[in-house]
Design a protein around this motif. Structure first.
Motif, short mmCIF file in Angstrom:
data_model
loop_
_atom_site.label_atom_id
_atom_site.label_comp_id
_atom_site.label_asym_id
_atom_site.label_seq_id
_atom_site.Cartn_x
_atom_site.Cartn_y
_atom_site.Cartn_z
N HIS A 1 52.75 121.69 87.95
CA HIS A 1 53.48 122.43 88.98
C HIS A 1 54.92 122.58 88.57
CE1 HIS A 1 50.21 122.47 91.77
NE2 HIS A 1 50.01 121.20 91.51
N HIS B 1 57.52 123.17 90.22
CA HIS B 1 58.54 122.53 91.05
C HIS B 1 58.58 121.03 90.82
CE1 HIS B 1 59.28 126.23 92.99
NE2 HIS B 1 58.02 126.36 93.31
N CYS B 2 57.41 120.49 90.46
CA CYS B 2 57.32 119.05 90.27
C CYS B 2 58.05 118.61 89.00
CB CYS B 2 55.87 118.62 90.15
SG CYS B 2 55.08 118.37 91.73
N ILE C 1 53.38 118.45 102.43
CA ILE C 1 54.13 119.19 101.42
C ILE C 1 53.35 119.11 100.10
CG2 ILE C 1 56.30 119.35 100.14
CD1 ILE C 1 57.61 118.25 102.72
N SER C 2 52.98 120.27 99.63
CA SER C 2 52.17 120.31 98.41
C SER C 2 53.04 120.07 97.18
CB SER C 2 51.49 121.67 98.29
OG SER C 2 52.45 122.63 97.93
N SER C 3 52.39 119.89 96.05
CA SER C 3 53.13 119.65 94.81
C SER C 3 53.99 120.86 94.43
CB SER C 3 52.16 119.36 93.68
OG SER C 3 51.36 118.27 94.02
N SER C 4 53.66 122.01 95.00
CA SER C 4 54.48 123.19 94.69
C SER C 4 55.53 123.45 95.77
CB SER C 4 53.58 124.41 94.49
OG SER C 4 52.71 124.52 95.58
N VAL D 1 58.52 111.71 102.13
CA VAL D 1 58.77 113.11 102.52
C VAL D 1 60.23 113.25 102.94
CG1 VAL D 1 58.11 114.98 104.10
CG2 VAL D 1 56.38 113.41 103.26
N PHE E 1 60.12 114.55 94.24
CA PHE E 1 58.75 114.09 94.01
C PHE E 1 58.71 112.76 93.23
CE2 PHE E 1 58.22 118.51 95.07
CZ PHE E 1 57.13 118.48 95.94
N GLY F 1 46.81 119.58 96.05
CA GLY F 1 47.24 119.87 94.67
C GLY F 1 47.28 118.60 93.82
N VAL F 2 46.64 117.54 94.31
CA VAL F 2 46.61 116.26 93.58
C VAL F 2 45.17 116.00 93.13
CG1 VAL F 2 47.09 113.78 93.71
CG2 VAL F 2 48.49 115.38 95.01
N SER F 3 45.00 115.68 91.87
CA SER F 3 43.64 115.44 91.38
C SER F 3 43.15 114.07 91.85
CB SER F 3 43.62 115.49 89.86
OG SER F 3 44.30 114.37 89.34
N GLU G 1 41.61 117.59 97.05
CA GLU G 1 42.31 117.94 95.81
C GLU G 1 42.90 119.34 95.93
OE1 GLU G 1 40.37 116.07 91.89
OE2 GLU G 1 38.99 117.40 92.93
N ARG H 1 51.58 113.05 101.83
CA ARG H 1 52.93 113.59 102.03
C ARG H 1 53.06 114.41 103.31
NH1 ARG H 1 52.72 114.40 95.86
NH2 ARG H 1 52.04 116.51 96.19
N HIS I 1 47.80 118.98 86.53
CA HIS I 1 48.35 120.17 87.16
C HIS I 1 49.82 120.26 86.79
CE1 HIS I 1 44.78 120.58 89.57
NE2 HIS I 1 44.89 119.30 89.88
N GLU J 1 44.33 111.09 89.90
CA GLU J 1 45.71 110.67 90.18
C GLU J 1 45.85 110.04 91.56
OE1 GLU J 1 49.18 113.02 88.49
OE2 GLU J 1 47.65 114.55 88.73
N TRP K 1 50.51 107.75 101.51
CA TRP K 1 51.67 108.58 101.84
C TRP K 1 52.23 109.31 100.63
CZ3 TRP K 1 51.94 103.18 102.88
CH2 TRP K 1 52.61 102.42 101.91
N GLU K 2 52.00 108.74 99.43
CA GLU K 2 52.51 109.40 98.23
C GLU K 2 51.64 110.58 97.84
OE1 GLU K 2 52.73 106.28 95.35
OE2 GLU K 2 54.48 105.38 96.30
N VAL K 3 50.40 110.56 98.30
CA VAL K 3 49.47 111.64 97.98
C VAL K 3 49.43 112.67 99.10
CG1 VAL K 3 47.04 112.17 97.51
CG2 VAL K 3 48.06 110.08 96.59
N LYS L 1 46.43 105.09 94.65
CA LYS L 1 47.83 105.27 95.06
C LYS L 1 47.96 105.09 96.57
CE LYS L 1 49.43 106.65 91.01
NZ LYS L 1 48.28 107.13 90.29
N MET M 1 55.38 111.36 91.79
CA MET M 1 54.37 111.32 92.85
C MET M 1 53.06 111.79 92.24
SD MET M 1 56.07 112.68 96.34
CE MET M 1 56.00 111.39 97.57
N GLY N 1 50.11 113.96 91.26
CA GLY N 1 50.04 115.43 91.21
C GLY N 1 51.28 116.04 90.61
N CYS N 2 52.26 115.21 90.26
CA CYS N 2 53.51 115.73 89.72
C CYS N 2 53.81 115.17 88.34
CB CYS N 2 54.66 115.40 90.67
SG CYS N 2 54.46 116.11 92.29
#
Lengths: 151, 466
Positions: free
Chosen positions: A117, A119-120, B96-99, A15, A83, B52-54, B48, B68, A115, B57, B64-66, B61, A107, A109-110
């Motif tokens: 995204h 921004h990703c 912090i989301s993927s977006s 982060v 990311f 925003g992470v499936s 999820e 965040r 998905h 995925e 911390w990478e998921v 992992k 990361m 989800g990116c």
């Protein structure tokens, strides 16, 4: 070419807004020629942007980052590669070789697999390191072979 | 929230395991489990949705990478639980989301054990607080009109009548000390009015000499004076169909007051050098920091103009009379500066807030805004503290002594309250006693006991001089 990355031990800091250490590196002939650490304050992305400009950093690699911090860094004309997750050495090595690290070290989800995204995703879809002229698949394949050899 | 340690069932208990999975999938809280090496083992549907992470995925992992979260690196609740063996309940943080969105969450952690009590890893349960945050903001915005925010009862009353005031086309007189937001109030009235799409024009009448003010307000025709080579419309023409704010109207000369009176009475004006009059199709709002009523008494302001502009009178209280708004205003100014300067200041610490609350703000909200900007410049990290405040703010008598026994602290507070009440009532002791709900002799006794020095003026002298 100079770049910088947020570090957390031997990994990319997950982060940006909680990171404390910056790894500044230089690339020469597709290898990392120099690296050094310095402290920074993520609460002041404006100051970081200035510092990166002073260091002539062209690309900034980090983990998850908020829109506001991202905008502050990009306002300094620095390319942001957010990311990213993984070990520092692997990410740096791949980046130096021009491998698109967004595809190799995203990361969760990116990755754009499920998905998408906005921004990703990296706008160019390629790493900003020295261009090799190969396709994405070639780049990944070449990097993997090289990595296996090294290890 | 689930706070007890989670026990993993053996594979032989398939039915129970399925039931657990169904429950985990059905709940609205995000749940994930990690092994002893921080790799995610399970990730439910709510997790999820929030991250925003499936699942495909996330599993395998590093957490911390998921996840965040801003506490992953330095103050991980799950790490504390795994190391100390005790659950952490309701830790407030954000992820912090993927977006790239900051999502406020409430997280709880506990150990993950098998049936033989052997530790398998940890479990984290988290709840998305975005909706709660939105509702909180919604509640905050109830005290907001236009660019003005307030929670004070006086301002709430003002906000409540503002839509009706705006709906009418009547002339409004706004009175308030400098820096209280008179122009913001005028703009809020305009923005709430049916003419909100028409122009809003503000002019400071006190800043210009008569001749210049006349040409600014009414405009001029070509040839009206030397260098007037072409027609120039005035501000009344520019504001056509909208609103004009005549700020500092109390500073207008007697001669110009006559001209303004004519516009307000007849609804028309004549540009300099013009032959024909023009219609002033504009709503007038006047504002001043002076006491127009007493100026009328003293013959400094025309009575007929006063009555003409004083159709609806709105008074903006000084900041010292609505100190409950200080935290809200500080938050707002910080947010504004963060956006403007790409900063991420989270707020001010408690000690600084005490300083802010103890100040009287002769310059009102403008002064507060300037202090925040000063602190903003000097603050190198995310929290504004005393060190970042202007020196003169810290040297105020009330803040000199912060320590002492309870009796001393109470006496200082009492002395301050009495001094403020006296000041508010122009040193009229009887009025100040009423203000403090004390008998006048009690107030006199306290003034003597506390050794308060007061000016010769006692508030009654005003009456004597009139």
């Amino acid at each position: 070419m100079n770049g910088a990355l947020t570090a957390w031990g031997n990994r990319v800091s997950p982060v940006f807004d909680a990171a404390r250490e910056l790894l500044v590196f230089s690339i020469a002939e597709s290898t990392i020629s120099r690296r050094r650490y310095e402290a920074f304050q993520p609460e002041r992305p404006d100051l970081l942007a200035k510092r990166l400009q002073e260091l002539q950093v062209r690309a900034f690699i980090c983990g998850a980052i908020t829109e506001m911090s991202a905008a502050a860094i990009q306002s300094g004309g620095i390319e942001l590669i957010p990311f990213i997750a993984g070990s520092l050495d692997e990410v740096l090595e791949a980046y130096a070789r021009g491998v698109p690290i967004r595809q190799i070290f995203p990361m969760p989800g990116c990755s754009g697999k499920r998905h998408r995204h906005k921004h990703c995703r990296h706008p160019g879809g390629r790493g900003p390191g020295p261009r090799t002229g190969c396709s994405l698949a070639d780049g990944i394949h070449a990097w993997r072979i090289q990595h296996l050899k090294n290890s | 929230m689930l706070a007890r340690n989670i026990v993993m069932k053996t594979p032989s208990l398939d039915t129970e395991q399925n039931a657990t999975e169904i429950i985990l999938e059905s709940i609205s809280d995000g749940v994930f489990t990690v092994d002893r090496h921080w790799r995610i083992m399970s990730f439910n549907r709510a997790a999820e949705a929030v991250t925003g992470v499936s699942r495909e995925e996330a599993v395998g992992k590093f957490c911390w990478e998921v996840f965040r979260s801003n506490m992953c690196e330095s103050d991980c609740a799950l790490k504390r639980t795994m190391e100390l063996g005790i659950p952490c309940v309701s830790t407030s943080t954000h992820i912090i989301s993927s977006s790239q969105k900051k999502i406020p969450i409430l997280a709880s952690t506990s150990l993950l054990k098998d049936q033989k009590d052997a530790i398998l890893g940890g479990v984290e349960i988290f709840r998305d607080l975005s909706l709660v945050e939105e509702l909180r903001k919604e509640l905050d915005s109830r005290g907001q009109i236009g660019d003005m925010v307030s929670r004070s009862p006086v301002m709430q009353k003002l906000f409540a009548i503002l839509p009706q005031v705006a709906e009418s086309n009547s002339t409004v007189l706004i009175q308030g000390e400098t820096g209280t937001g008179k122009e913001l109030l005028a703009r809020a009235i305009h923005d709430l009015s049916p003419n909100k799409k028409k122009p809003f024009v503000a002019v400071n009448c006190g800043a210009l000499p008569d001749s210049l003010l006349e040409s600014e307000l009414f405009g001029y025709k070509a040839g009206a004076f030397t260098n007037a080579t072409k027609d120039k419309p005035g501000l009344f023409a520019s504001a056509k169909g909208g609103t004009i704010l005549l700020d500092e109207i109390g500073d207008v000369s007697p001669a110009f007051q006559v001209r303004l009176l004519r516009i307000l009475e007849e609804g028309e004006y004549k540009p300099l050098g013009a032959v024909k009059t023009e219609q002033a199709n504009v709503r007038v709002i006047a504002a001043t920091n002076r006491d127009l009523a007493s100026m009328v008494q003293q013959g400094e302001f025309r009575r007929d103009l006063y009555y003409r502009i004083n159709v609806i009178q709105l008074r903006l209280p000084p900041l010292r009379e609505r100190k409950e708004d200080i935290p809200l205003l500080i938050e707002r100014f910080i947010a504004r500066l963060n956006t403007k300067r790409n900063r991420a200041i989270a707020g001010i610490d408690r000690e600084s807030l005490a300083v802010f609350m103890g100040h009287d703000y002769p310059g009102n909200i403008r002064e507060l805004e300037n202090i925040i900007e000063h602190a903003f410049v000097l603050c190198p990290n995310s929290l504004i503290s005393r060190d970042h405040l202007p020196t003169d703010l810290l040297q105020e008598p009330a803040l000199e002594q912060k320590t002492g026994n309870l009796e001393d602290i109470l006496q200082r507070a009492e002395a301050k309250a009495i001094q403020e009440a006296l000041k508010r009532n122009n040193y009229n002791r009887l009025a100040a006693a009423g203000d403090l709900d004390l008998h006048k002799s009690t107030l006199f006794r306290k003034i003597k006991k506390l050794g308060l020095s007061l000016p010769d003026l006692d508030g009654r002298s005003d009456r004597g001089s009139q």
